[in-house]
Design a protein around this motif. Structure first.
Motif, short mmCIF file in Angstrom:
data_model
loop_
_atom_site.label_atom_id
_atom_site.label_comp_id
_atom_site.label_asym_id
_atom_site.label_seq_id
_atom_site.Cartn_x
_atom_site.Cartn_y
_atom_site.Cartn_z
N ASP A 75 3.43 16.50 2.35
CA ASP A 75 2.96 16.11 3.67
C ASP A 75 2.13 14.84 3.51
OD1 ASP A 75 1.82 15.70 6.16
OD2 ASP A 75 1.29 17.80 6.48
N PRO A 76 2.65 13.69 3.89
CA PRO A 76 1.92 12.43 3.66
C PRO A 76 0.70 12.24 4.56
CG PRO A 76 3.91 12.02 4.93
CD PRO A 76 3.95 13.46 4.53
N THR A 77 0.47 13.14 5.53
CA THR A 77 -0.65 12.98 6.45
C THR A 77 -1.92 13.69 5.99
OG1 THR A 77 -0.14 14.94 7.80
CG2 THR A 77 1.01 12.88 8.34
N VAL A 78 -1.83 14.48 4.93
CA VAL A 78 -2.99 15.18 4.38
C VAL A 78 -2.90 15.14 2.86
CG1 VAL A 78 -3.21 16.75 6.35
CG2 VAL A 78 -1.81 17.42 4.38
N LYS A 79 -4.01 15.46 2.21
CA LYS A 79 -3.95 15.64 0.76
C LYS A 79 -3.26 16.98 0.52
CE LYS A 79 -8.41 14.58 0.07
NZ LYS A 79 -9.65 14.29 -0.69
N ASP A 80 -1.97 16.91 0.21
CA ASP A 80 -1.14 18.12 0.23
C ASP A 80 -1.24 18.97 -1.03
OD1 ASP A 80 0.28 16.63 -1.64
OD2 ASP A 80 2.06 16.37 -0.38
N SER A 133 0.81 -1.23 0.00
CA SER A 133 0.00 0.00 0.00
C SER A 133 0.84 1.27 0.00
CB SER A 133 -0.93 0.00 1.21
OG SER A 133 -0.18 -0.07 2.43
N GLY A 134 2.10 1.17 -0.41
CA GLY A 134 2.96 2.36 -0.41
C GLY A 134 2.93 3.16 -1.69
N TYR A 135 2.01 2.83 -2.60
CA TYR A 135 1.96 3.49 -3.91
C TYR A 135 1.72 5.01 -3.86
CZ TYR A 135 -2.97 2.79 -2.99
OH TYR A 135 -4.19 2.79 -2.39
N PRO A 136 0.99 5.58 -2.83
CA PRO A 136 0.82 7.04 -2.84
C PRO A 136 2.15 7.79 -2.75
CG PRO A 136 -0.77 6.02 -1.37
CD PRO A 136 0.22 4.97 -1.73
N LEU A 137 3.21 7.13 -2.28
CA LEU A 137 4.51 7.77 -2.10
C LEU A 137 5.40 7.63 -3.33
CD1 LEU A 137 5.05 6.29 1.46
CD2 LEU A 137 4.16 8.56 0.90
N GLY A 138 4.90 6.95 -4.36
CA GLY A 138 5.66 6.76 -5.58
C GLY A 138 4.73 6.70 -6.77
N ASP A 173 -4.16 7.30 -10.80
CA ASP A 173 -3.74 8.45 -10.01
C ASP A 173 -3.39 7.94 -8.62
OD1 ASP A 173 -3.48 10.70 -8.42
OD2 ASP A 173 -5.29 11.68 -9.16
N GLU A 174 -2.12 7.72 -8.36
CA GLU A 174 -1.67 7.16 -7.08
C GLU A 174 -1.99 8.07 -5.91
OE1 GLU A 174 1.29 6.07 -10.37
OE2 GLU A 174 0.33 7.91 -9.61
N GLY A 175 -2.18 9.36 -6.16
CA GLY A 175 -2.45 10.32 -5.09
C GLY A 175 -3.86 10.86 -5.10
N PHE A 176 -4.79 10.09 -5.65
CA PHE A 176 -6.18 10.55 -5.74
C PHE A 176 -6.77 10.85 -4.37
CE2 PHE A 176 -10.74 9.38 -5.82
CZ PHE A 176 -11.19 10.39 -6.65
N ASP A 177 -6.44 10.04 -3.37
CA ASP A 177 -6.98 10.22 -2.02
C ASP A 177 -6.02 9.54 -1.05
OD1 ASP A 177 -8.64 10.80 0.15
OD2 ASP A 177 -10.47 10.18 -0.91
N LEU A 178 -6.27 9.70 0.24
CA LEU A 178 -5.49 8.99 1.23
C LEU A 178 -5.60 7.49 1.01
CD1 LEU A 178 -6.54 11.12 4.33
CD2 LEU A 178 -4.28 11.12 3.27
N ARG A 179 -4.57 6.76 1.38
CA ARG A 179 -4.52 5.32 1.11
C ARG A 179 -5.76 4.58 1.61
NH1 ARG A 179 -3.89 1.23 4.29
NH2 ARG A 179 -3.35 2.56 6.04
#
Length: 530
Positions: free
Chosen positions: A413-418, A298-303, A315-321
């Motif tokens: 900022d990985p804790t919010v939709k930055d 589940s680390g795809y939002p970071l890459g 879209d890997e960053g569409f929303d929080l994991r």
């Protein structure tokens, strides 16, 4: 009814929902039998394979603190750690908004209300019965500016994850006298020929078929049909027979079949399921009882993720994991050969959870340069090295272009939709990344090969607010038949908020247990037995 044995309540299925129903009924003084298809050494249903995260409403950290444990089993958190935690309340409005957003407004409002309204009580019931909950520092928080910032609303899980959740339920059920029978598959429901109400179940035990009476009712909590390759292909569509099963191999749609024979109404998203990015080197037909949930990737939002053609496809960053991981398995399955590669540079790799990405869990592919990484990926199935390098070059250029245009103070900022995106005014991508879009350019680089792992199916049985299964012919309840857990249909559509499945299993299981006991007492009174 003549039967080999008889109880007030019979529960079919030994996962979180089934045990929640059985324990609740037994705590009311009922005689309860729980039938589990799997032998003991393979029992626990999908529950055993989960991270045991529960989503519930809460009023902030202080609301949870009195009931929290440390991973070593010590009650309470040290004050210096408490002072480093930032955690917003998770309100009923927040929970409803998350359900509506991820299901695109399709969730049955009645079921959504039941889940949200009862979520905190359900978790508290587990706590009051001895379940040890910990804060999910490793899954739901990042250390930012010397603060543990929790995100996504789901902040707690059972210590020891699904294995301990199963052990907790098993021990609690035994404490209250539940008769538990493993290696005892239920094969048919027994009905009253006059009313069509359910009065028992036929089940195999020790190689012989036995009839088991149920004075108050039978509770179906035996999961979805995700472990049946045939049913997956039938309902989910072509290619789904190739997905890897994340959990129990025994969840093959038995509850659907038994209820359907009685004319039960089917409900919900039969073409939908919970499916995740899953280690391509995992077992195909069932989960691994040692690694369980650790095959999740589940680390795809970071890459980024690319297919074997070297192209990004989501879209890997569409929303929080929490709100995308249950749908991206489907997107991976759509790709050529049903596989993809997750890619990070050194900046992204430092946020990966060792639980999922340690070298003893997965085959990490590492290289000092992107060109070297591409050569390694070619040996693992990458078809177009040049396209892969071009994809990353275009992605990096779009990230940098956006950063030049974005408002001052915008930062990763990985804790919010930055808001760090690839979609600027002067440059954008066909498949954009909405948040956490930073260049992949600092070695060493890391990749992992992933496929689709199916967790559970969303189509199930229609029920009343009291967990009673509904007839397709009459739209009224089928007397004596209840449903809970992943067999319930109508709540989740295409997606779900992470952690809400276990919570709903406990919520609806407890409702079913209470209602079956109530029916037992009502029937005793009407028969003049009490």
């Amino acid at each position: 009814m003549d039967s080999d044995e008889s109880y007030d309540v019979v529960v079919i299925g030994g996962g979180n929902a089934g045990f929640s129903a059985a324990i609740t009924a037994a705590q009311s003084g009922a005689q309860v039998c729980l039938l589990e298809k799997a032998p003991f050494e393979d029992a626990g249903g999908n529950t055993f394979y989960t991270a045991a995260a529960f989503r519930c409403c809460f009023d902030g950290l202080q609301d949870l603190l009195p009931n929290l444990f440390q991973p070593d089993g010590t009650k309470g958190l040290p004050q210096d750690l408490v002072e480093k935690i930032e955690m917003a309340p998770y309100t009923e409005a927040d929970f409803h908004a998350d359900i509506n957003r991820v299901t695109k407004g399709r969730a049955d409002p009645m079921l959504a209300d039941i889940l949200v309204d009862n979520s905190r009580e359900a978790v508290q019931w587990l706590m009051d019965n001895g379940a040890k909950f910990i804060l999910s520092f490793n899954r739901q928080a990042f250390l930012v500016d010397d603060k543990y910032k929790f995100w996504g609303g789901m902040v707690m899980s059972m210590a020891g994850q699904g294995k301990e959740l199963f052990e907790f339920h098993l021990n609690t059920a035994r404490k209250y006298g539940v008769n538990i029978h493993f290696d005892s598959p239920a094969v048919d429901l027994i009905t009253d020929p006059t009313t069509n109400g359910v009065v028992g179940v036929k089940a195999f035990r020790n190689g012989s078929l036995r009839t088991i009476g149920a004075r108050g009712g039978v509770i179906l909590a035996c999961g979805g049909f995700q472990a049946s390759q045939a049913l997956r292909a039938q309902y989910l569509g072509p290619g789904w027979d190739l997905a890897h099963v994340r959990g129990s191999k025994y969840n093959t749609g038995d509850g659907h079949a038994m209820a359907r024979k009685l004319g039960a109404k089917l409900e919900g998203n039969y073409s939908g399921c919970h499916s995740v990015a899953w280690d391509a080197n995992s077992p195909i037909l069932s989960g691994n009882r040692t690694l369980t949930n650790r095959y999740t990737k589940s680390g795809y939002p970071l890459g980024i993720m690319v297919n074997i053609e070297g192209r990004r496809f989501v879209d890997e960053g569409f929303d929080l994991r929490n709100f995308t991981y249950a749908i991206y398995g489907r997107e991976i399955l759509k790709q050529p050969q049903g596989i993809a590669f997750q890619i990070w540079d050194a900046n992204g790799s430092r946020f990966l959870r060792q639980e999922e990405y340690a070298d003893d869990v997965t085959a990490n592919l590492r290289a000092g340069t992107l060109d070297q990484l591409a050569n390694i990926l070619v040996t693992r199935g990458l078809k177009d090295k040049s396209q892969f390098l071009e994809t990353i070059a275009e992605f990096n250029a779009a990230c940098k272009s956006f950063q030049e245009e974005c408002p001052p103070g915008t930062r990763f900022d990985p804790t919010v939709k930055d808001g760090l995106s690839t979609q600027g005014t002067s440059k954008s991508l066909r498949v954009g990344k909405t948040n956490w879009a930073v260049p992949i350019e600092r070695g060493p680089f890391q990749a992992v090969e992933v496929t689709c792992g199916i967790t559970f199916t969303f189509g199930g049985l229609a029920t009343t607010r009291s967990a009673e299964v509904v007839s397709e012919a009459t739209f009224k309840k089928i007397e004596g038949l209840y449903c809970a857990g992943e067999l319930l249909g109508g709540l989740f559509w295409d997606n779900y908020p992470g952690g809400s499945g276990l919570t709903m299993g406990t919520v609806m299981g407890r409702i079913a247990g209470r209602e079956a006991v109530r029916r037992t007492k009502t029937r005793h009174t009407n028969d003049g037995s009490t």
